[in-house]
Design a protein around this motif. Structure first.
Motif, PDB file in Angstrom:
ATOM      1  N   GLN A 182      45.788 -32.567 -13.761  1.00 49.28           N
ATOM      2  CA  GLN A 182      46.858 -32.709 -14.759  1.00 49.28           C
ATOM      3  C   GLN A 182      46.622 -33.936 -15.645  1.00 49.28           C
ATOM      4  N   ARG A 183      46.208 -35.031 -15.041  1.00 53.05           N
ATOM      5  CA  ARG A 183      45.961 -36.262 -15.793  1.00 53.05           C
ATOM      6  C   ARG A 183      44.825 -36.069 -16.806  1.00 53.05           C
ATOM      7  N   ALA A 184      43.731 -35.444 -16.376  1.00 54.57           N
ATOM      8  CA  ALA A 184      42.600 -35.207 -17.272  1.00 54.57           C
ATOM      9  C   ALA A 184      42.976 -34.222 -18.376  1.00 54.57           C
ATOM     10  N   ALA A 185      43.706 -33.173 -18.030  1.00 54.95           N
ATOM     11  CA  ALA A 185      44.134 -32.191 -19.038  1.00 54.95           C
ATOM     12  C   ALA A 185      44.995 -32.861 -20.103  1.00 54.95           C
ATOM     13  N   ALA A 186      45.897 -33.746 -19.683  1.00 51.77           N
ATOM     14  CA  ALA A 186      46.760 -34.450 -20.638  1.00 51.77           C
ATOM     15  C   ALA A 186      45.952 -35.364 -21.542  1.00 51.77           C
ATOM     16  N   ALA A 187      44.964 -36.070 -20.984  1.00 57.43           N
ATOM     17  CA  ALA A 187      44.132 -36.980 -21.786  1.00 57.43           C
ATOM     18  C   ALA A 187      43.322 -36.209 -22.815  1.00 57.43           C
ATOM     19  N   VAL A 188      42.761 -35.078 -22.399  1.00 51.78           N
ATOM     20  CA  VAL A 188      41.943 -34.276 -23.313  1.00 51.78           C
ATOM     21  C   VAL A 188      42.808 -33.657 -24.410  1.00 51.78           C
ATOM     22  N   ALA A 189      44.017 -33.257 -24.078  1.00 48.90           N
ATOM     23  CA  ALA A 189      44.902 -32.606 -25.051  1.00 48.90           C
ATOM     24  C   ALA A 189      45.538 -33.593 -26.031  1.00 48.90           C
ATOM     25  N   ASP A 190      45.593 -34.855 -25.678  1.00 54.77           N
ATOM     26  CA  ASP A 190      46.249 -35.872 -26.502  1.00 54.77           C
ATOM     27  C   ASP A 190      45.306 -36.341 -27.615  1.00 54.77           C
ATOM     28  N   ALA A 191      45.623 -35.976 -28.849  1.00 52.04           N
ATOM     29  CA  ALA A 191      44.777 -36.347 -29.994  1.00 52.04           C
ATOM     30  C   ALA A 191      44.698 -37.859 -30.190  1.00 52.04           C
ATOM     31  N   ALA A 192      45.656 -38.597 -29.663  1.00 60.53           N
ATOM     32  CA  ALA A 192      45.645 -40.054 -29.792  1.00 60.53           C
ATOM     33  C   ALA A 192      44.635 -40.704 -28.850  1.00 60.53           C
ATOM     34  N   VAL A 193      44.149 -39.958 -27.858  1.00 53.65           N
ATOM     35  CA  VAL A 193      43.153 -40.487 -26.920  1.00 53.65           C
ATOM     36  C   VAL A 193      41.768 -40.240 -27.520  1.00 53.65           C
ATOM     37  N   ALA A 194      41.010 -41.314 -27.691  1.00 56.65           N
ATOM     38  CA  ALA A 194      39.660 -41.200 -28.254  1.00 56.65           C
ATOM     39  C   ALA A 194      38.779 -40.317 -27.376  1.00 56.65           C
ATOM     40  N   GLU A 195      37.842 -39.620 -28.003  1.00 56.71           N
ATOM     41  CA  GLU A 195      36.952 -38.701 -27.287  1.00 56.71           C
ATOM     42  C   GLU A 195      36.262 -39.358 -26.079  1.00 56.71           C
ATOM     43  N   PRO A 196      35.656 -40.550 -26.233  1.00 57.81           N
ATOM     44  CA  PRO A 196      35.004 -41.158 -25.063  1.00 57.81           C
ATOM     45  C   PRO A 196      35.984 -41.435 -23.916  1.00 57.81           C
ATOM     46  N   ASP A 197      37.204 -41.842 -24.257  1.00 54.81           N
ATOM     47  CA  ASP A 197      38.208 -42.113 -23.227  1.00 54.81           C
ATOM     48  C   ASP A 197      38.633 -40.819 -22.525  1.00 54.81           C
ATOM     49  N   ALA A 198      38.785 -39.750 -23.282  1.00 52.27           N
ATOM     50  CA  ALA A 198      39.155 -38.455 -22.700  1.00 52.27           C
ATOM     51  C   ALA A 198      38.053 -37.966 -21.757  1.00 52.27           C
ATOM     52  N   LEU A 199      36.813 -38.110 -22.184  1.00 47.96           N
ATOM     53  CA  LEU A 199      35.694 -37.661 -21.343  1.00 47.96           C
ATOM     54  C   LEU A 199      35.549 -38.534 -20.093  1.00 47.96           C
ATOM     55  N   ARG A 200      35.879 -39.816 -20.195  1.00 48.72           N
ATOM     56  CA  ARG A 200      35.876 -40.691 -19.014  1.00 48.72           C
ATOM     57  C   ARG A 200      36.945 -40.228 -18.020  1.00 48.72           C
ATOM     58  N   GLU A 201      38.081 -39.792 -18.547  1.00 50.44           N
ATOM     59  CA  GLU A 201      39.147 -39.293 -17.668  1.00 50.44           C
ATOM     60  C   GLU A 201      38.708 -38.013 -16.967  1.00 50.44           C
ATOM     61  N   VAL A 202      37.956 -37.162 -17.679  1.00 49.96           N
ATOM     62  CA  VAL A 202      37.423 -35.943 -17.057  1.00 49.96           C
ATOM     63  C   VAL A 202      36.450 -36.324 -15.939  1.00 49.96           C
ATOM     64  N   GLN A 203      35.588 -37.306 -16.184  1.00 49.75           N
ATOM     65  CA  GLN A 203      34.639 -37.741 -15.155  1.00 49.75           C
ATOM     66  C   GLN A 203      35.371 -38.341 -13.955  1.00 49.75           C
ATOM     67  N   ARG A 204      36.412 -39.099 -14.220  1.00 50.34           N
ATOM     68  CA  ARG A 204      37.223 -39.677 -13.140  1.00 50.34           C
ATOM     69  C   ARG A 204      37.840 -38.549 -12.294  1.00 50.34           C
ATOM     70  N   MET A 205      38.336 -37.512 -12.978  1.00 48.88           N
ATOM     71  CA  MET A 205      38.899 -36.364 -12.277  1.00 48.88           C
ATOM     72  C   MET A 205      37.840 -35.720 -11.384  1.00 48.88           C
ATOM     73  N   LEU A 206      36.639 -35.501 -11.922  1.00 49.09           N
ATOM     74  CA  LEU A 206      35.568 -34.878 -11.145  1.00 49.09           C
ATOM     75  C   LEU A 206      35.239 -35.709  -9.909  1.00 49.09           C
ATOM     76  N   ASN A 207      35.206 -37.012 -10.058  1.00 52.91           N
ATOM     77  CA  ASN A 207      34.923 -37.897  -8.921  1.00 52.91           C
ATOM     78  C   ASN A 207      36.008 -37.807  -7.864  1.00 52.91           C
ATOM     79  N   GLU A 208      37.272 -37.744  -8.285  1.00 52.09           N
ATOM     80  CA  GLU A 208      38.380 -37.642  -7.330  1.00 52.09           C
ATOM     81  C   GLU A 208      38.375 -36.291  -6.619  1.00 52.09           C
ATOM     82  N   ILE A 209      38.094 -35.231  -7.365  1.00 48.55           N
ATOM     83  CA  ILE A 209      38.050 -33.898  -6.756  1.00 48.55           C
ATOM     84  C   ILE A 209      36.889 -33.792  -5.778  1.00 48.55           C
ATOM     85  N   LYS A 210      35.771 -34.442  -6.102  1.00 51.16           N
ATOM     86  CA  LYS A 210      34.589 -34.377  -5.242  1.00 51.16           C
ATOM     87  C   LYS A 210      34.903 -34.833  -3.823  1.00 51.16           C
TER      88      LYS A 210
END
Length: 170
Positions: free
Chosen positions: A79-107
């Motif tokens: 949910q956190r990563a989906a919100a970051a990616v969907a939020d246009a105010a979040v810069a692309e590198p920051d959104a992708l870092r949140e996706v990577q953080r999500m992947l690490n937590e799920i792992k």
């Protein structure tokens, strides 16, 4: 991918490997255990009744509360990563870092799911990543919010994995 899981006291839930069924079957598991795929610790297998199809896909017909807890453990990072990616105010590198953080937590909870998501999302456009994560967050919410029976959770997971397969196609 089987929804039959065991829970390591150190690493949490992981998919049980080594259950082989050559044709359709109904399987009841009670009081069984295996070793953690990460550390080798004694880990109880989730009690429950499963239907296994001719492709070896297990569907939980009944399962205890802690199976829902395993889904909840990955729901928040998604949910956190989906919100970051969907939020246009979040810069692309920051959104992708949140996706990577999500992947690490799920792992930590489910290495196979983390790997599949990483494969499916790598190199995709931001809006595609957002759609996939929103769909996964919605599916997880439906499976754990109490309005969906436990048996539906594997069906949701299977549908999501099929959607990931479509992402792999050119």
């Amino acid at each position: 991918m089987s929804p039959i899981v065991a829970v390591c006291p150190e690493h949490g839930p992981f998919a049980v490997r080594g259950i082989v069924v050559r044709s359709t079957a109904r399987l009841k598991i009670s009081g069984s255990s295996t070793n953690c795929s990460t550390c080798g610790a004694h880990s109880p297998i989730m009690d429950g009744e499963y239907s296994i199809d001719s492709h070896g896909i297990a569907t939980a017909l009944s399962a205890p509360q802690w199976s829902l807890d395993a889904l909840r453990a990955i729901q928040e990072p998604v949910q956190r990563a989906a919100a970051a990616v969907a939020d246009a105010a979040v810069a692309e590198p920051d959104a992708l870092r949140e996706v990577q953080r999500m992947l690490n937590e799920i792992k930590v909870q489910n290495d196979a799911l983390s790997s599949r998501l990483d494969e499916a999302l790598r190199g995709k456009r931001r809006w595609t990543i957002g759609l996939v994560l929103t769909a996964l967050a919605t599916a997880l919410g439906a499976a754990v919010d109490g309005s969906t029976v436990v048996a539906a959770a594997p069906d949701i997971a299977r549908a999501f994995l099929e959607a990931l397969e479509h992402l792999q196609q050119p």
